[in-house]
Design an enzyme around this catalytic site. Structure first.
Site, PDB file in Angstrom:
ATOM      1  N   ASN A 223      64.245 -18.118  25.214  1.00  0.00           N
ATOM      2  CA  ASN A 223      65.593 -17.574  25.381  1.00  0.00           C
ATOM      3  C   ASN A 223      66.576 -18.676  25.012  1.00  0.00           C
ATOM      4  O   ASN A 223      66.722 -19.657  25.742  1.00  0.00           O
ATOM      5  CB  ASN A 223      65.776 -17.136  26.846  1.00  0.00           C
ATOM      6  CG  ASN A 223      67.204 -16.713  27.154  1.00  0.00           C
ATOM      7  OD1 ASN A 223      68.023 -16.557  26.241  1.00  0.00           O
ATOM      8  ND2 ASN A 223      67.498 -16.531  28.431  1.00  0.00           N
ATOM      9  N   TRP A 224      67.211 -18.504  23.860  1.00  0.00           N
ATOM     10  CA  TRP A 224      68.129 -19.551  23.392  1.00  0.00           C
ATOM     11  C   TRP A 224      69.480 -19.514  24.109  1.00  0.00           C
ATOM     12  O   TRP A 224      70.305 -20.401  23.908  1.00  0.00           O
ATOM     13  CB  TRP A 224      68.332 -19.412  21.868  1.00  0.00           C
ATOM     14  CG  TRP A 224      67.244 -20.080  21.065  1.00  0.00           C
ATOM     15  CD1 TRP A 224      65.975 -20.395  21.506  1.00  0.00           C
ATOM     16  CD2 TRP A 224      67.313 -20.511  19.702  1.00  0.00           C
ATOM     17  NE1 TRP A 224      65.266 -20.997  20.492  1.00  0.00           N
ATOM     18  CE2 TRP A 224      66.062 -21.082  19.375  1.00  0.00           C
ATOM     19  CE3 TRP A 224      68.310 -20.466  18.735  1.00  0.00           C
ATOM     20  CZ2 TRP A 224      65.787 -21.607  18.110  1.00  0.00           C
ATOM     21  CZ3 TRP A 224      68.040 -20.990  17.472  1.00  0.00           C
ATOM     22  CH2 TRP A 224      66.787 -21.558  17.169  1.00  0.00           C
ATOM     23  N   LYS A 225      69.717 -18.462  24.884  1.00  0.00           N
ATOM     24  CA  LYS A 225      71.000 -18.330  25.594  1.00  0.00           C
ATOM     25  C   LYS A 225      72.160 -18.504  24.597  1.00  0.00           C
ATOM     26  O   LYS A 225      72.040 -18.107  23.453  1.00  0.00           O
ATOM     27  CB  LYS A 225      71.062 -19.317  26.762  1.00  0.00           C
ATOM     28  CG  LYS A 225      69.825 -19.187  27.661  1.00  0.00           C
ATOM     29  CD  LYS A 225      69.951 -19.942  28.945  1.00  0.00           C
ATOM     30  CE  LYS A 225      68.664 -19.755  29.763  1.00  0.00           C
ATOM     31  NZ  LYS A 225      68.751 -20.305  31.099  1.00  0.00           N
TER      32      LYS A 225
ATOM     33  N   HIS B  59      68.951 -10.835  33.035  1.00  0.00           N
ATOM     34  CA  HIS B  59      68.855 -12.278  33.298  1.00  0.00           C
ATOM     35  C   HIS B  59      69.816 -12.646  34.429  1.00  0.00           C
ATOM     36  O   HIS B  59      70.903 -12.059  34.539  1.00  0.00           O
ATOM     37  CB  HIS B  59      69.195 -13.060  32.025  1.00  0.00           C
ATOM     38  CG  HIS B  59      68.799 -14.501  32.126  1.00  0.00           C
ATOM     39  ND1 HIS B  59      69.559 -15.406  32.823  1.00  0.00           N
ATOM     40  CD2 HIS B  59      67.713 -15.171  31.671  1.00  0.00           C
ATOM     41  CE1 HIS B  59      68.950 -16.588  32.775  1.00  0.00           C
ATOM     42  NE2 HIS B  59      67.836 -16.477  32.081  1.00  0.00           N
TER      43      HIS B  59
ATOM     44  N   GLU C 284      71.770 -14.964  34.693  1.00  0.00           N
ATOM     45  CA  GLU C 284      73.088 -15.365  34.191  1.00  0.00           C
ATOM     46  C   GLU C 284      73.960 -14.144  33.890  1.00  0.00           C
ATOM     47  O   GLU C 284      75.192 -14.251  33.862  1.00  0.00           O
ATOM     48  CB  GLU C 284      72.907 -16.275  32.965  1.00  0.00           C
ATOM     49  CG  GLU C 284      72.381 -17.647  33.391  1.00  0.00           C
ATOM     50  CD  GLU C 284      71.543 -18.374  32.362  1.00  0.00           C
ATOM     51  OE1 GLU C 284      71.552 -17.980  31.190  1.00  0.00           O
ATOM     52  OE2 GLU C 284      70.855 -19.346  32.762  1.00  0.00           O
TER      53      GLU C 284
ATOM     54  N   GLU D  52      62.066 -15.345  37.354  1.00  0.00           N
ATOM     55  CA  GLU D  52      62.811 -16.582  37.145  1.00  0.00           C
ATOM     56  C   GLU D  52      63.603 -16.908  38.411  1.00  0.00           C
ATOM     57  O   GLU D  52      64.707 -16.352  38.613  1.00  0.00           O
ATOM     58  CB  GLU D  52      63.784 -16.428  35.972  1.00  0.00           C
ATOM     59  CG  GLU D  52      63.102 -16.092  34.654  1.00  0.00           C
ATOM     60  CD  GLU D  52      63.954 -16.493  33.460  1.00  0.00           C
ATOM     61  OE1 GLU D  52      63.475 -17.320  32.677  1.00  0.00           O
ATOM     62  OE2 GLU D  52      65.092 -16.013  33.332  1.00  0.00           O
TER      63      GLU D  52
ATOM     64  N   GLY E 261      67.157 -24.222  34.447  1.00  0.00           N
ATOM     65  CA  GLY E 261      67.962 -25.319  33.928  1.00  0.00           C
ATOM     66  C   GLY E 261      68.132 -26.493  34.878  1.00  0.00           C
ATOM     67  O   GLY E 261      68.990 -27.342  34.665  1.00  0.00           O
TER      68      GLY E 261
ATOM     69  N   SER F 162      62.627 -23.838  34.036  1.00  0.00           N
ATOM     70  CA  SER F 162      62.223 -25.225  33.825  1.00  0.00           C
ATOM     71  C   SER F 162      60.778 -25.373  33.365  1.00  0.00           C
ATOM     72  O   SER F 162      60.096 -26.326  33.749  1.00  0.00           O
ATOM     73  CB  SER F 162      62.487 -26.059  35.087  1.00  0.00           C
ATOM     74  OG  SER F 162      63.881 -26.104  35.361  1.00  0.00           O
TER      75      SER F 162
ATOM     76  N   GLY G  11      63.708 -21.411  28.496  1.00  0.00           N
ATOM     77  CA  GLY G  11      65.080 -21.613  28.060  1.00  0.00           C
ATOM     78  C   GLY G  11      65.214 -22.861  27.207  1.00  0.00           C
ATOM     79  O   GLY G  11      64.854 -22.886  26.028  1.00  0.00           O
ATOM     80  N   GLY G  12      65.720 -23.929  27.810  1.00  0.00           N
ATOM     81  CA  GLY G  12      66.048 -25.158  27.084  1.00  0.00           C
ATOM     82  C   GLY G  12      64.946 -25.669  26.170  1.00  0.00           C
ATOM     83  O   GLY G  12      65.216 -26.100  25.040  1.00  0.00           O
TER      84      GLY G  12
HETATM   85  P1  13P Z   1      65.209 -23.116  31.450  1.00  0.00           P
HETATM   86  O1  13P Z   1      63.814 -23.069  30.831  1.00  0.00           O
HETATM   87  O2  13P Z   1      66.179 -23.873  30.616  1.00  0.00           O
HETATM   88  O3  13P Z   1      65.148 -23.533  32.871  1.00  0.00           O
HETATM   89  O4  13P Z   1      65.751 -21.600  31.441  1.00  0.00           O
HETATM   90  C1  13P Z   1      64.943 -20.592  31.915  1.00  0.00           C
HETATM   91  C2  13P Z   1      65.572 -19.294  31.588  1.00  0.00           C
HETATM   92  O5  13P Z   1      66.580 -18.917  32.155  1.00  0.00           O
HETATM   93  C3  13P Z   1      64.952 -18.480  30.533  1.00  0.00           C
HETATM   94  O6  13P Z   1      65.477 -17.192  30.498  1.00  0.00           O
END
Ligand code: 13P
Length: 258
Positions: free
Chosen positions: A16-18, A102, A104, A171, A177, A215, A236-237
């Protein structure tokens, strides 16, 4: 720790590149495509780039193992909804997946379980496979409510008639993050609680994959993938750089078996 029952579910590792990425970052998609040509066929791979890059990312990954997805969709057809994107538009851009619910979006945009279920239904109706996200906050975990929270989110966010192809991503909000993760035992327990909730009134629920997200990094992916009930990861990251994401993919037991 790999349970017998999860052997029948095809593992999925999704990125997920957000709200990160420019056209210059399509080179990461090309590099990941090249790095995963030999990934085991029983692993499924996905990237959900920002919608501005979706069509170009589909092109950059053409012929590769990586399917592209959206990060959200509006439930419903075309209309006068400035700034929104619906599932049919994502399909038109070449997507096959769509993240919905998500944290977010739930936290930043006030999305409820009912909103998430409607988006999941809309994604399915358009031919996308939804990745439905759930997860407790730190306060909820500390209050001993993690299992109850995710079970309530499953009941409200996963449509009762969802086929076994839909995907759930667990999640924990506090693990996103932050570099923090639950213990492996906590991940196993929460995935088990999610599976119980999925089975409630849903046909074929044993086929629904439950990913862990929060993470996930090259350094912890192998141990997380080995947790009973973990059918893959939503990253994510660490999905932004091909080298990191490829290292996570290589850490899956399916890759190690080769
Ligand atoms: P991180 O891997 O950056 O913690 O993000 C997880 C995430 O929200 C994937 O949707």
């Amino acid at each position: 720790m790999t349970g017998k029952d999860q052997m029948s579910r095809r593992p999925l590792i999704a990125g997920n590149w957000k709200m990160f990425g420019r056209r210059a970052d399509l080179s990461e998609i090309r590099a990941l495509s090249a790095a995963t040509t030999d990934a085991p066929s029983d692993l499924e791979l996905a990237i959900c780039p920002p919608v501005t890059l979706l069509a170009a990312a589909v092109e950059a990954a053409a012929g590769s193992r990586i399917g592209m997805g959206g990060q959200d969709c509006r439930a419903g057809g075309d209309g006068a909804f400035t700034g929104d994107v619906n599932a049919a538009m994502l399909v038109d851009a070449g997507a096959v997946w769509c993240i919905v619910g998500h944290s977010e979006r739930r936290q930043g945009h006030g999305e409820t379980d009912a909103d998430v279920a409607a988006k999941a239904k809309a994604a399915m109706a358009a031919g996308l496979t939804p990745i439905i996200c759930i997860g407790e906050t730190l306060e909820e975990r500390q209050a001993g409510q993690a299992a109850a929270v995710v079970q309530r989110q499953i009941a409200g966010s996963v449509p009762a008639d969802a086929p076994s192809t839909v995907v759930v991503a667990y999640e924990p909000v506090w693990a996103i993050g932050t570099g923090l993760t639950p213990t492996l035992g906590e991940i196993a327990d929460t995935h088990a609680a999610i599976r119980v909730a999925l089975a409630d009134g849903r046909q074929g629920a044993e086929g629904i994959r439950i990913l862990y997200g929060g993470s996930v990094k090259p350094g912890n992916a192998a141990e997380i993938f080995r947790v009973n009930g973990v059918d893959g990861a939503l990253v994510g990251g660490a999905s932004l750089k091909a080298a990191d994401f490829a290292a996570i993919i290589a850490a899956h037991p399916a890759a190690a078996r080769r």
